[in-house]
Design a protein around this motif. Structure first.
Motif, mmCIF file in Angstrom:
data_model
loop_
_atom_site.group_PDB
_atom_site.id
_atom_site.type_symbol
_atom_site.label_atom_id
_atom_site.label_comp_id
_atom_site.label_asym_id
_atom_site.label_seq_id
_atom_site.Cartn_x
_atom_site.Cartn_y
_atom_site.Cartn_z
ATOM 1 N N ARG A 18 0.842 -1.215 0.000
ATOM 2 C CA ARG A 18 0.000 0.000 0.000
ATOM 3 C C ARG A 18 0.866 1.250 0.000
ATOM 4 O O ARG A 18 0.641 2.195 -0.753
ATOM 5 C CB ARG A 18 -0.920 -0.033 1.229
ATOM 6 C CG ARG A 18 -1.636 1.292 1.501
ATOM 7 C CD ARG A 18 -2.757 1.115 2.495
ATOM 8 N NE ARG A 18 -3.869 0.407 1.863
ATOM 9 C CZ ARG A 18 -4.966 1.007 1.390
ATOM 10 N NH1 ARG A 18 -5.098 2.323 1.490
ATOM 11 N NH2 ARG A 18 -5.917 0.316 0.821
ATOM 12 N N ARG A 21 2.403 1.727 -3.339
ATOM 13 C CA ARG A 21 1.415 2.232 -4.314
ATOM 14 C C ARG A 21 1.129 3.723 -4.102
ATOM 15 O O ARG A 21 1.106 4.505 -5.039
ATOM 16 C CB ARG A 21 0.104 1.438 -4.192
ATOM 17 C CG ARG A 21 0.053 0.221 -5.098
ATOM 18 C CD ARG A 21 -1.380 -0.273 -5.271
ATOM 19 N NE ARG A 21 -1.998 -0.667 -4.031
ATOM 20 C CZ ARG A 21 -1.854 -1.882 -3.467
ATOM 21 N NH1 ARG A 21 -1.141 -2.813 -4.065
ATOM 22 N NH2 ARG A 21 -2.444 -2.163 -2.331
ATOM 23 N N ALA A 24 4.044 5.660 -5.331
ATOM 24 C CA ALA A 24 4.087 5.677 -6.792
ATOM 25 C C ALA A 24 3.032 6.648 -7.336
ATOM 26 O O ALA A 24 3.296 7.426 -8.267
ATOM 27 C CB ALA A 24 3.846 4.281 -7.343
ATOM 28 N N ALA A 25 1.830 6.596 -6.720
ATOM 29 C CA ALA A 25 0.746 7.485 -7.167
ATOM 30 C C ALA A 25 1.154 8.943 -6.974
ATOM 31 O O ALA A 25 0.938 9.792 -7.845
ATOM 32 C CB ALA A 25 -0.532 7.183 -6.390
ATOM 33 N N ASP B 23 -6.196 -3.991 -0.617
ATOM 34 C CA ASP B 23 -4.790 -4.337 -0.864
ATOM 35 C C ASP B 23 -4.679 -5.733 -1.454
ATOM 36 O O ASP B 23 -3.915 -5.967 -2.396
ATOM 37 C CB ASP B 23 -3.986 -4.254 0.437
ATOM 38 C CG ASP B 23 -3.752 -2.799 0.845
ATOM 39 O OD1 ASP B 23 -4.023 -1.892 -0.011
ATOM 40 O OD2 ASP B 23 -3.342 -2.537 1.988
ATOM 41 N N ASP B 27 -3.114 -6.511 -4.975
ATOM 42 C CA ASP B 27 -1.925 -7.370 -5.035
ATOM 43 C C ASP B 27 -2.162 -8.573 -5.939
ATOM 44 O O ASP B 27 -1.252 -9.070 -6.588
ATOM 45 C CB ASP B 27 -1.549 -7.852 -3.623
ATOM 46 C CG ASP B 27 -0.991 -6.701 -2.778
ATOM 47 O OD1 ASP B 27 -0.604 -5.662 -3.401
ATOM 48 O OD2 ASP B 27 -0.981 -6.785 -1.543
ATOM 49 N N GLY B 34 0.185 -0.767 -11.703
ATOM 50 C CA GLY B 34 0.533 -1.316 -10.401
ATOM 51 C C GLY B 34 -0.497 -0.949 -9.351
ATOM 52 O O GLY B 34 -0.263 -1.088 -8.153
ATOM 53 N N GLY B 35 -1.644 -0.417 -9.770
ATOM 54 C CA GLY B 35 -2.685 -0.040 -8.804
ATOM 55 C C GLY B 35 -2.398 1.274 -8.113
ATOM 56 O O GLY B 35 -3.093 1.649 -7.172
ATOM 57 N N ALA B 36 -1.362 1.983 -8.613
ATOM 58 C CA ALA B 36 -1.030 3.283 -8.003
ATOM 59 C C ALA B 36 -1.709 4.389 -8.808
ATOM 60 O O ALA B 36 -1.210 4.794 -9.850
ATOM 61 C CB ALA B 36 0.485 3.483 -7.989
ATOM 62 N N TYR B 37 -2.885 4.810 -8.319
ATOM 63 C CA TYR B 37 -3.648 5.815 -9.080
ATOM 64 C C TYR B 37 -3.603 7.180 -8.415
ATOM 65 O O TYR B 37 -3.689 7.278 -7.194
ATOM 66 C CB TYR B 37 -5.123 5.379 -9.194
ATOM 67 C CG TYR B 37 -5.286 4.021 -9.844
ATOM 68 C CD1 TYR B 37 -5.023 3.847 -11.210
ATOM 69 C CD2 TYR B 37 -5.694 2.921 -9.091
ATOM 70 C CE1 TYR B 37 -5.171 2.607 -11.793
ATOM 71 C CE2 TYR B 37 -5.848 1.672 -9.676
ATOM 72 C CZ TYR B 37 -5.579 1.516 -11.024
ATOM 73 O OH TYR B 37 -5.715 0.301 -11.599
ATOM 74 N N SER B 38 -3.478 8.207 -9.245
ATOM 75 C CA SER B 38 -3.626 9.560 -8.693
ATOM 76 C C SER B 38 -4.803 10.214 -9.409
ATOM 77 O O SER B 38 -5.086 9.898 -10.568
ATOM 78 C CB SER B 38 -2.348 10.372 -8.900
ATOM 79 O OG SER B 38 -2.341 10.955 -10.177
ATOM 80 N N TYR B 43 -5.647 6.471 -16.878
ATOM 81 C CA TYR B 43 -5.267 5.057 -16.879
ATOM 82 C C TYR B 43 -6.142 4.285 -17.840
ATOM 83 O O TYR B 43 -7.224 4.729 -18.209
ATOM 84 C CB TYR B 43 -5.362 4.497 -15.456
ATOM 85 C CG TYR B 43 -4.580 5.341 -14.465
ATOM 86 C CD1 TYR B 43 -3.203 5.145 -14.311
ATOM 87 C CD2 TYR B 43 -5.207 6.355 -13.763
ATOM 88 C CE1 TYR B 43 -2.484 5.954 -13.441
ATOM 89 C CE2 TYR B 43 -4.497 7.166 -12.899
ATOM 90 C CZ TYR B 43 -3.125 6.965 -12.736
ATOM 91 O OH TYR B 43 -2.408 7.767 -11.907
#
Lengths: 461, 182
Positions: A18, A21, A24-25, B23, B27, B34-38, B43
Motif C-alpha cells: 500500500r 502504491r 508511486a501514485a 490491498d 496485489d 501497479g494499482g497506483a492511481y492519482s 489510466y
C-alpha cells in the motif's frame, strides 16, 4: 445499501505494498503536475509574446491610420487651396473684365469706321466667351467646395422662356437654324426659386444645342406638373439635329473639364464645365438631367427641377423686356447714384446710361453715398459692397434707418458686386438692399433691373 | 480514463470492505499502473473493468450492482466537489438535461482529451423523461446508479426502466424515467 464515505480505516501499520502504491501514485501525480505547470508556463509565455505582437500590430495599424488621415487632410487642403485659388482668381479676373466689356459697349456707341466696328465685334465676342469661362470656373469651384447655393425669389416662368427665346432665337437665326419653343398653359405660373441658376441650366443646354448643330431644328419643350405640398416639377426637353453623342461621350460629359472629344475643344471651344455645373444645379433643385441620342443623330437633353409655387407679387412689374425699360428711362429724367470705389466701374455704368435721360452721380464709398443721398434724394442707387471708409451694406443700413426716421420714401438700392455667392446675396437682401446684380453686368441687364424698379415709383413732380 | 474514477472506486471499496481487502485485490491483479492511481492521472479503461470484476467476485456482489453502487458514490463525490453545477437546477430533470450541454462542456475545458459518454435527454412531460446513454465503455449500470442518486438527491420518487439498445461495441442504453406524481 448506501456506502458510508466516512468509514474509518483501521489504525495500525500500513502494508508495504500500500505504501509503495501511494508513493508511486504521488510521484506520478507530481510528475504530471510538473509537466502541467511547465505547459502552463510556456502557454503563458506564448500569450505574453502574442500580446506584445498584438500591441505592436495595433501601434503599427494606428500609425497607418493616422498617416492616411494626415495624407487625406493634406490632399483636402491642397484641393481646397486649388478651389479657393480658382475662386479668387476668377473674382480678380471678373472685376477688370467688367471694365473691359463695359468700355467695349461704350465704344460701340461712338463713331467707328466699319473696319473698327468689325474689330470691335470680334473683341466683344471674345470678351463674352472669356466672361462665360470665368463664370464657369467660379461656379465649378463653388460646386467642388459644396458652396453652390440657391437663392429664393419669386419669378414668372413665361418671362424666363420669353427672354431665352429672344436671345437664342437670334443666335439660331444667324446660323440658319430654327429654334422652336413649345411651352403650354401649364408653364404660365409664378415659381419660387433661383431664377438665375435656372436660366443657367436652360442656357447651357440651348447653347450646347446651337454649338453642335449645323443644320436643322432645335426644339425645346417645357411642361409644369403640380406635385404634392405646393411643389411644381418643371420638365424640359431640348432636342437638336446636331452631332449627337457616342456612348463614350455620354459618360464623360458630366465630368468637369471633359468634352465629348478632345477635338471638340479645338473646333467649338468652351471650358467643358457647363454640364457639371448644370447637373449640380438640377440636383440642388431636387431634379436630374439626362443626355441621350446617337452619334450623328442629334441629342436629346432632359432635365427636371422642383420648385415651390409663388404668389404673383402685386406691385411687381413684369419687366422682362428691355424695350419697356428703355422707354421708361427715356420718358422722364432720373437721378441715379452709382457707388463704387473703382473709377472704371463707375465709368462703365455712366457709359451704359448715357443714352437715356439719366443724371449719374458718383460716390467713391458708402459715406459719400449716404451724404449724396441726403442732399439729392436719387431715384435709384447702384451700390458696390466692398469699399473703403464705409462698405455698401453699412451704407444701405444707414440710408434705410434715416429714411424710416424721417418717413421718407424708400429708394431702390441694388448691389452691383463680384461677390456672387448666394449666402452673401442673402446678406445683402437682409441689410435692406433690394436686389443684386453680379459683375460683370451687360447694359441690357442693368437697364432691365433699373427699369423694373423705377416702374414701381410714382413719377417725380 | 481519468484517475479520479479509479481513486474513488478504491475509496468506495475501502469504505465498504476495508483497506486490507482492497490491498489484497490489488496485489492479486496484474495492472500496468501497479494499482497506483492519482486523481490527476489517466489510466487504461481495462484496469477499471479488472478492478470491478475482482471486487465483484471478492465481495460476492454482481457487477451491475457494484456499478450501480459506484454510480451513487460518484454522485455524492460530484455533489461535494462540484456543488455549483447543482445550485441552479431545481429538479432532477433539470440536472440530467444539463449534463451534455453544461457539465461536459466544462469538463472538456479542463481535460480536452477526456472521452466522455453521450447523454441525450428528451423530456416528454413534467414527469417523464427519456435519456439515451451512449458510451464506448459498458458502464450503463454505473450510469443507472448516477440517475437513481440524482432522483434521491432531489427528493423525487420514480421508476427508471433501462432498455438495452446495443448491437455494436460499447453501451447504448435508453433510460425511461417516470416520476411519481407529486
Amino acid at each position: 445499501m448506501r456506502p458510508d464515505r466516512h468509514h474509518n480505516a483501521p489504525d495500525g501499520p500500513v502494508a508495504r505494498s500500500r505504501y509503495e502504491r501511494e508513493r508511486a501514485a504521488r510521484l506520478s501525480a507530481e510528475t504530471l503536475l510538473e509537466a502541467k505547470s511547465r505547459e502552463l508556463y510556456e502557454a503563458n509565455q506564448r500569450l505574453t509574446e502574442q500580446a506584445k505582437n498584438l500591441e505592436l500590430g495595433i501601434a503599427e495599424r494606428t500609425r497607418e491610420v493616422e498617416e492616411a488621415a494626415y495624407a487625406r487632410v493634406l490632399a483636402e487642403a491642397a484641393n481646397d487651396a486649388k478651389s479657393s485659388f480658382l475662386a479668387s482668381m476668377s473674382h480678380e479676373i471678373r472685376t477688370p473684365l467688367h471694365g473691359v466689356l463695359g468700355m467695349m459697349s461704350a465704344l460701340e456707341s461712338t463713331r467707328l469706321s466699319s473696319e473698327q466696328r468689325d474689330l470691335l465685334e470680334v473683341m466683344k465676342e471674345a470678351g463674352y466667351v472669356l466672361r462665360t469661362v470665368v463664370n464657369d470656373i467660379l461656379d465649378l469651384s463653388k460646386v467642388e467646395a459644396g458652396q453652390l447655393e440657391l437663392s429664393y425669389a419669386a419669378f414668372y416662368l413665361p418671362n424666363v422662356l420669353k427672354s431665352l427665346k429672344q436671345h437664342y432665337g437670334l443666335s439660331a437665326a444667324s446660323k440658319g437654324l430654327t429654334l422652336m419653343f413649345d411651352a403650354d398653359q401649364s408653364c404660365d405660373c409664378w415659381l419660387l426659386g433661383d431664377e438665375f441658376r435656372l436660366r443657367q441650366v436652360f442656357a447651357n443646354l440651348l447653347s450646347n444645342a446651337l454649338k453642335f448643330t449645323a443644320h436643322g431644328t432645335i426644339f425645346l419643350e417645357a411642361r409644369v406638373r403640380q406635385e404634392a405640398h405646393g411643389v411644381y416639377c418643371l420638365d424640359v426637353r431640348v432636342e437638336d439635329t446636331g452631332l449627337g453623342l457616342s456612348n463614350f461621350a455620354r459618360d464623360r460629359l458630366f465630368k468637369p473639364f471633359a468634352q465629348a472629344d478632345p477635338k471638340v475643344a479645338h473646333r467649338f471651344g468652351g471650358s467643358g464645365l457647363g454640364l457639371t455645373i448644370t447637373r449640380r444645379i438640377c440636383h440642388l433643385m431636387g431634379g436630374a438631367i439626362t443626355l441621350d441620342g446617337e452619334e450623328g443623330k442629334g441629342t436629346v437633353a432632359q432635365f427636371q427641377v422642383r420648385l415651390k409655387g409663388a404668389e404673383p407679387p402685386e406691385a411687381r412689374v413684369q419687366c422682362a423686356d428691355l424695350v419697356g425699360a428703355e422707354a421708361l428711362l427715356r420718358a422722364q429724367s432720373w437721378t441715379i447714384l452709382v457707388v463704387d470705389d473703382s473709377a472704371v466701374n463707375r465709368k462703365v455704368v455712366a457709359q451704359y446710361l448715357k443714352r437715356y435721360k439719366v443724371t449719374v452721380l458718383e460716390a467713391e464709398d458708402g459715406a459719400q453715398a449716404v451724404e449724396l443721398w441726403r442732399q439729392v434724394q436719387p431715384d435709384f442707387i447702384l451700390m458696390d459692397i466692398n469699399m473703403p471708409v464705409m462698405g455698401g451694406i453699412a451704407a444701405a443700413l444707414r440710408i434705410r434707418e434715416e429714411a424710416r426716421e424721417r418717413s421718407e420714401p424708400r429708394v431702390p438700392i441694388v448691389a452691383l458686386t463680384a461677390n456672387a455667392m448666394s449666402h452673401q446675396v442673402n446678406d445683402y437682401l437682409n441689410a435692406g438692399l433690394d436686389a443684386h446684380i453680379a459683375k460683370p453686368v451687360g447694359r441690357a441687364e442693368l437697364v432691365r433691373v433699373i427699369g423694373s424698379f423705377l416702374s414701381r415709383k410714382p413719377a417725380r413732380p | 480514463m481519468k484517475g479520479v474514477i479509479f481513486v474513488e472506486l478504491l475509496r468506495m471499496a475501502e469504505a465498504h470492505a476495508g483497506e486490507a481487502l482492497v490491498d489484497e485485490v490489488l496485489d492479486g491483479l496484474t495492472l500496468a499502473s501497479g494499482g497506483a492511481y492519482s486523481g490527476i492521472g489517466s489510466y487504461s479503461c481495462g484496469e477499471l473493468f479488472s478492478l470491478v470484476e475482482a471486487f465483484s467476485k471478492r465481495l460476492d456482489m454482481p457487477e451491475p450492482d457494484l456499478q450501480k453502487a459506484f454510480g451513487h458514490w460518484m454522485f455524492s463525490h460530484f455533489l461535494e466537489n462540484y456543488g455549483e453545477f447543482f445550485a441552479d437546477k431545481k429538479t432532477a430533470f433539470d440536472m440530467l438535461a444539463s449534463i451534455e450541454g453544461e457539465v461536459h462542456v466544462e469538463v472538456r475545458k479542463l481535460y480536452p482529451d477526456a472521452e466522455l459518454p453521450k447523454f441525450e435527454t428528451y423530456q416528454v412531460s413534467e414527469t417523464e423523461m427519456t435519456m439515451i446513454y451512449k458510451s464506448a465503455r459498458p458502464l450503463e449500470f454505473f450510469c443507472l446508479g448516477l440517475i437513481e442518486a440524482c432522483l434521491v438527491h432531489y427528493g423525487t420518487a420514480g421508476r427508471i426502466t433501462p432498455q438495452q439498445r446495443s448491437g455494436d461495441d460499447g453501451a447504448h442504453m435508453v433510460f425511461s424515467i417516470g416520476l411519481d406524481a407529486a
